[in-house]
Design a protein around this motif. Structure first.
Motif, PDB file in Angstrom:
ATOM      1  N   LYS A  69      37.775  56.731 -36.485  1.00  0.00           N
ATOM      2  CA  LYS A  69      37.696  55.742 -35.495  1.00  0.00           C
ATOM      3  C   LYS A  69      36.640  56.108 -34.241  1.00  0.00           C
ATOM      4  CE  LYS A  69      42.175  53.733 -35.522  1.00  0.00           C
ATOM      5  NZ  LYS A  69      43.325  53.334 -34.846  1.00  0.00           N
ATOM      6  N   GLN A  70      36.645  57.484 -33.933  1.00  0.00           N
ATOM      7  CA  GLN A  70      35.542  58.124 -33.070  1.00  0.00           C
ATOM      8  C   GLN A  70      34.265  57.920 -33.833  1.00  0.00           C
ATOM      9  OE1 GLN A  70      36.041  62.271 -32.024  1.00  0.00           O
ATOM     10  NE2 GLN A  70      34.464  61.943 -30.391  1.00  0.00           N
ATOM     11  N   LYS A  71      34.266  57.882 -35.074  1.00  0.00           N
ATOM     12  CA  LYS A  71      32.860  57.777 -35.558  1.00  0.00           C
ATOM     13  C   LYS A  71      32.452  56.467 -35.782  1.00  0.00           C
ATOM     14  CE  LYS A  71      31.635  60.171 -39.147  1.00  0.00           C
ATOM     15  NZ  LYS A  71      31.434  60.860 -40.472  1.00  0.00           N
ATOM     16  N   GLN A  72      33.401  55.298 -35.802  1.00  0.00           N
ATOM     17  CA  GLN A  72      33.097  54.003 -35.819  1.00  0.00           C
ATOM     18  C   GLN A  72      32.640  53.554 -34.398  1.00  0.00           C
ATOM     19  OE1 GLN A  72      36.797  52.229 -36.712  1.00  0.00           O
ATOM     20  NE2 GLN A  72      36.263  51.770 -39.050  1.00  0.00           N
ATOM     21  N   LEU A  73      33.246  54.141 -33.321  1.00  0.00           N
ATOM     22  CA  LEU A  73      32.928  53.745 -31.933  1.00  0.00           C
ATOM     23  C   LEU A  73      31.477  54.217 -31.661  1.00  0.00           C
ATOM     24  CD1 LEU A  73      36.201  54.269 -30.039  1.00  0.00           C
ATOM     25  CD2 LEU A  73      35.101  52.178 -30.545  1.00  0.00           C
ATOM     26  N   GLU A  74      31.007  55.298 -32.109  1.00  0.00           N
ATOM     27  CA  GLU A  74      29.976  56.039 -32.015  1.00  0.00           C
ATOM     28  C   GLU A  74      28.677  55.261 -32.500  1.00  0.00           C
ATOM     29  OE1 GLU A  74      30.222  59.859 -32.979  1.00  0.00           O
ATOM     30  OE2 GLU A  74      31.222  60.598 -31.029  1.00  0.00           O
ATOM     31  N   GLU A  75      29.090  54.614 -33.956  1.00  0.00           N
ATOM     32  CA  GLU A  75      27.954  54.148 -34.563  1.00  0.00           C
ATOM     33  C   GLU A  75      28.008  52.623 -34.338  1.00  0.00           C
ATOM     34  OE1 GLU A  75      29.400  54.376 -38.794  1.00  0.00           O
ATOM     35  OE2 GLU A  75      29.039  56.319 -38.857  1.00  0.00           O
ATOM     36  N   THR A  76      28.815  51.972 -33.822  1.00  0.00           N
ATOM     37  CA  THR A  76      28.584  50.346 -33.302  1.00  0.00           C
ATOM     38  C   THR A  76      28.148  50.598 -31.964  1.00  0.00           C
ATOM     39  OG1 THR A  76      30.885  50.388 -32.549  1.00  0.00           O
ATOM     40  CG2 THR A  76      30.635  49.734 -34.807  1.00  0.00           C
ATOM     41  N   LYS A  77      27.191  49.639 -31.601  1.00  0.00           N
ATOM     42  CA  LYS A  77      26.919  49.456 -30.351  1.00  0.00           C
ATOM     43  C   LYS A  77      27.894  48.675 -29.396  1.00  0.00           C
ATOM     44  CE  LYS A  77      22.734  51.480 -31.119  1.00  0.00           C
ATOM     45  NZ  LYS A  77      22.137  52.643 -30.394  1.00  0.00           N
ATOM     46  N   ALA A  78      28.529  49.297 -28.509  1.00  0.00           N
ATOM     47  CA  ALA A  78      29.442  48.532 -27.832  1.00  0.00           C
ATOM     48  C   ALA A  78      28.618  47.499 -26.913  1.00  0.00           C
ATOM     49  CB  ALA A  78      30.278  49.494 -27.061  1.00  0.00           C
ATOM     50  N   PHE A  79      29.213  46.228 -27.118  1.00  0.00           N
ATOM     51  CA  PHE A  79      28.543  45.313 -26.126  1.00  0.00           C
ATOM     52  C   PHE A  79      29.490  44.432 -25.345  1.00  0.00           C
ATOM     53  CE2 PHE A  79      26.865  40.893 -25.743  1.00  0.00           C
ATOM     54  CZ  PHE A  79      26.175  41.052 -24.958  1.00  0.00           C
ATOM     55  N   ASN A  80      29.360  44.490 -24.229  1.00  0.00           N
ATOM     56  CA  ASN A  80      30.528  43.926 -23.487  1.00  0.00           C
ATOM     57  C   ASN A  80      29.939  42.238 -22.778  1.00  0.00           C
ATOM     58  OD1 ASN A  80      32.593  42.975 -21.576  1.00  0.00           O
ATOM     59  ND2 ASN A  80      32.699  44.921 -20.609  1.00  0.00           N
ATOM     60  N   PHE A  81      30.299  41.318 -23.433  1.00  0.00           N
ATOM     61  CA  PHE A  81      29.683  40.190 -23.172  1.00  0.00           C
ATOM     62  C   PHE A  81      30.011  39.617 -21.776  1.00  0.00           C
ATOM     63  CE2 PHE A  81      30.868  35.500 -22.906  1.00  0.00           C
ATOM     64  CZ  PHE A  81      29.366  34.994 -23.239  1.00  0.00           C
ATOM     65  N   PHE A  82      31.126  40.106 -21.144  1.00  0.00           N
ATOM     66  CA  PHE A  82      31.456  39.581 -19.722  1.00  0.00           C
ATOM     67  C   PHE A  82      30.556  40.470 -18.981  1.00  0.00           C
ATOM     68  CE2 PHE A  82      35.246  37.953 -21.952  1.00  0.00           C
ATOM     69  CZ  PHE A  82      35.088  36.707 -21.583  1.00  0.00           C
ATOM     70  N   SER A  83      30.361  41.478 -19.017  1.00  0.00           N
ATOM     71  CA  SER A  83      29.520  42.401 -18.197  1.00  0.00           C
ATOM     72  C   SER A  83      28.062  42.011 -18.387  1.00  0.00           C
ATOM     73  CB  SER A  83      29.478  43.599 -18.870  1.00  0.00           C
ATOM     74  OG  SER A  83      28.711  44.678 -18.034  1.00  0.00           O
ATOM     75  N   SER A  84      27.590  41.588 -19.364  1.00  0.00           N
ATOM     76  CA  SER A  84      26.102  41.062 -19.535  1.00  0.00           C
ATOM     77  C   SER A  84      26.224  39.612 -18.915  1.00  0.00           C
ATOM     78  CB  SER A  84      25.573  41.040 -21.000  1.00  0.00           C
ATOM     79  OG  SER A  84      25.691  39.891 -21.648  1.00  0.00           O
ATOM     80  N   LEU A  85      26.928  38.840 -19.079  1.00  0.00           N
ATOM     81  CA  LEU A  85      26.881  37.526 -18.349  1.00  0.00           C
ATOM     82  C   LEU A  85      27.195  37.764 -16.769  1.00  0.00           C
ATOM     83  CD1 LEU A  85      27.361  34.530 -18.840  1.00  0.00           C
ATOM     84  CD2 LEU A  85      29.898  34.802 -18.906  1.00  0.00           C
ATOM     85  N   GLY A  86      28.190  38.766 -16.472  1.00  0.00           N
ATOM     86  CA  GLY A  86      27.978  38.943 -15.044  1.00  0.00           C
ATOM     87  C   GLY A  86      26.685  39.388 -14.437  1.00  0.00           C
ATOM     88  N   GLY A  87      26.063  40.192 -15.039  1.00  0.00           N
ATOM     89  CA  GLY A  87      24.928  40.707 -14.463  1.00  0.00           C
ATOM     90  C   GLY A  87      23.795  39.542 -14.602  1.00  0.00           C
ATOM     91  N   LYS A  88      23.849  38.716 -15.477  1.00  0.00           N
ATOM     92  CA  LYS A  88      22.883  37.375 -15.491  1.00  0.00           C
ATOM     93  C   LYS A  88      23.268  36.688 -14.421  1.00  0.00           C
ATOM     94  CE  LYS A  88      21.468  37.758 -20.190  1.00  0.00           C
ATOM     95  NZ  LYS A  88      21.682  37.076 -21.657  1.00  0.00           N
ATOM     96  N   VAL A  89      24.632  36.216 -14.125  1.00  0.00           N
ATOM     97  CA  VAL A  89      25.036  35.617 -12.874  1.00  0.00           C
ATOM     98  C   VAL A  89      24.660  35.982 -11.665  1.00  0.00           C
ATOM     99  CG1 VAL A  89      27.095  34.377 -12.017  1.00  0.00           C
ATOM    100  CG2 VAL A  89      26.772  34.205 -14.296  1.00  0.00           C
ATOM    101  N   SER A  90      24.864  37.241 -11.442  1.00  0.00           N
ATOM    102  CA  SER A  90      24.531  38.030 -10.376  1.00  0.00           C
ATOM    103  C   SER A  90      23.083  37.910  -9.859  1.00  0.00           C
ATOM    104  CB  SER A  90      25.103  39.557 -10.344  1.00  0.00           C
ATOM    105  OG  SER A  90      24.157  40.236  -9.262  1.00  0.00           O
ATOM    106  N   GLY A  91      22.011  38.135 -11.089  1.00  0.00           N
ATOM    107  CA  GLY A  91      20.736  37.873 -10.787  1.00  0.00           C
ATOM    108  C   GLY A  91      20.233  36.418 -10.495  1.00  0.00           C
TER     109      GLY A  91
END
Length: 116
Positions: A69-91
Protein backbone atom coordinates in the motif's frame (compact mmCIF):
# COMPACT_ATOMS: atom_id res chain seq x y z
CA UNK A 1 -46.04 38.33 25.34
CA UNK A 2 -45.86 35.49 27.87
CA UNK A 3 -46.74 32.84 25.28
CA UNK A 4 -43.99 34.14 23.03
CA UNK A 5 -41.45 34.00 25.86
CA UNK A 6 -42.52 30.47 26.77
CA UNK A 7 -42.17 29.34 23.16
CA UNK A 8 -38.72 30.87 22.95
CA UNK A 9 -37.69 29.23 26.22
CA UNK A 10 -38.99 25.86 25.06
CA UNK A 11 -37.25 26.10 21.69
CA UNK A 12 -34.01 27.18 23.38
CA UNK A 13 -34.19 24.26 25.83
CA UNK A 14 -34.80 21.75 23.00
CA UNK A 15 -31.90 23.13 20.96
CA UNK A 16 -29.61 23.12 24.00
CA UNK A 17 -30.52 19.50 24.69
CA UNK A 18 -29.82 18.67 21.03
CA UNK A 19 -26.38 20.27 21.24
CA UNK A 20 -25.54 18.31 24.39
CA UNK A 21 -26.73 15.08 22.78
CA UNK A 22 -24.63 15.81 19.67
CA UNK A 23 -21.55 16.48 21.77
CA UNK A 24 -22.02 13.16 23.56
CA UNK A 25 -22.39 11.29 20.26
CA UNK A 26 -19.27 12.98 18.88
CA UNK A 27 -17.34 12.02 21.99
CA UNK A 28 -18.44 8.40 21.65
CA UNK A 29 -17.49 8.41 17.97
CA UNK A 30 -14.05 9.83 18.69
CA UNK A 31 -13.51 7.21 21.36
CA UNK A 32 -14.38 4.49 18.87
CA UNK A 33 -11.99 5.95 16.29
CA UNK A 34 -9.13 6.28 18.74
CA UNK A 35 -9.67 2.83 20.13
CA UNK A 36 -10.67 2.29 23.69
CA UNK A 37 -10.92 -0.65 26.07
CA UNK A 38 -13.87 -2.13 24.19
CA UNK A 39 -12.26 -1.97 20.75
CA UNK A 40 -8.64 -2.44 21.76
CA UNK A 41 -5.77 -0.27 20.62
CA UNK A 42 -6.12 1.49 17.29
CA UNK A 43 -2.78 0.15 16.10
CA UNK A 44 -1.15 -2.75 17.88
CA UNK A 45 2.20 -4.09 16.73
CA UNK A 46 3.58 -7.29 18.22
CA UNK A 47 6.99 -8.62 17.36
CA UNK A 48 8.01 -12.14 18.11
CA UNK A 49 10.73 -14.34 16.54
CA UNK A 50 11.59 -11.63 14.03
CA UNK A 51 8.03 -11.46 12.66
CA UNK A 52 5.97 -8.34 13.21
CA UNK A 53 2.18 -8.46 13.22
CA UNK A 54 0.06 -5.34 13.09
CA UNK A 55 -3.56 -4.93 14.03
CA UNK A 56 -5.61 -1.87 13.10
CA UNK A 57 -8.88 -1.51 15.01
CA UNK A 58 -9.10 -5.23 15.53
CA UNK A 59 -8.34 -6.17 11.91
CA UNK A 60 -5.03 -7.98 11.38
CA UNK A 61 -2.79 -6.38 8.76
CA UNK A 62 0.30 -8.05 7.40
CA UNK A 63 3.56 -6.19 6.99
CA UNK A 64 3.55 -7.10 3.31
CA UNK A 65 0.12 -5.45 2.90
CA UNK A 66 1.43 -2.25 4.46
CA UNK A 67 4.49 -2.22 2.20
CA UNK A 68 2.46 -2.74 -0.97
CA UNK A 69 0.00 0.00 0.00
CA UNK A 70 2.86 2.37 0.77
CA UNK A 71 4.44 1.61 -2.61
CA UNK A 72 1.09 2.21 -4.36
CA UNK A 73 0.69 5.58 -2.63
CA UNK A 74 4.22 6.62 -3.59
CA UNK A 75 3.76 5.57 -7.22
CA UNK A 76 0.39 7.23 -7.78
CA UNK A 77 0.37 10.97 -8.01
CA UNK A 78 -2.12 11.98 -5.34
CA UNK A 79 -4.48 14.59 -6.79
CA UNK A 80 -6.99 16.33 -4.61
CA UNK A 81 -9.76 17.66 -6.84
CA UNK A 82 -11.28 19.92 -4.19
CA UNK A 83 -7.91 21.40 -3.28
CA UNK A 84 -7.18 22.38 -6.86
CA UNK A 85 -10.75 23.65 -7.33
CA UNK A 86 -10.42 25.77 -4.18
CA UNK A 87 -7.15 27.24 -5.43
CA UNK A 88 -8.72 28.18 -8.76
CA UNK A 89 -11.81 29.70 -7.11
CA UNK A 90 -9.58 31.66 -4.74
CA UNK A 91 -7.58 33.05 -7.65
CA UNK A 92 -10.77 33.96 -9.51
CA UNK A 93 -12.30 35.75 -6.51
CA UNK A 94 -9.05 37.61 -5.89
CA UNK A 95 -8.87 38.67 -9.54
CA UNK A 96 -12.50 39.84 -9.52
CA UNK A 97 -12.08 41.90 -6.36
CA UNK A 98 -8.92 43.51 -7.72
CA UNK A 99 -10.83 44.45 -10.87
CA UNK A 100 -13.77 45.84 -8.90
CA UNK A 101 -11.49 47.87 -6.64
CA UNK A 102 -9.53 49.28 -9.58
CA UNK A 103 -12.83 50.23 -11.28
CA UNK A 104 -14.08 51.97 -8.13
CA UNK A 105 -10.73 53.72 -7.77
CA UNK A 106 -10.87 54.95 -11.37
CA UNK A 107 -14.44 56.23 -10.92
CA UNK A 108 -13.57 58.06 -7.70
CA UNK A 109 -10.47 59.56 -9.29
CA UNK A 110 -12.55 60.94 -12.14
CA UNK A 111 -15.24 62.27 -9.77
CA UNK A 112 -12.85 63.94 -7.34
CA UNK A 113 -10.40 64.91 -10.04
CA UNK A 114 -13.09 66.91 -11.83
CA UNK A 115 -14.00 68.76 -8.60
CA UNK A 116 -10.59 70.31 -8.16
Amino acid sequence: MTKFMMKCLLITAVLFFGVLLGMQQASNGMGALKGNKENGEPIAIESGKGVKEAEVLGTPVGVQDLKTKQKQLEETKAFNFFSSLGGKVSGLVSYLFQGILSLISAILTQIFGSLS
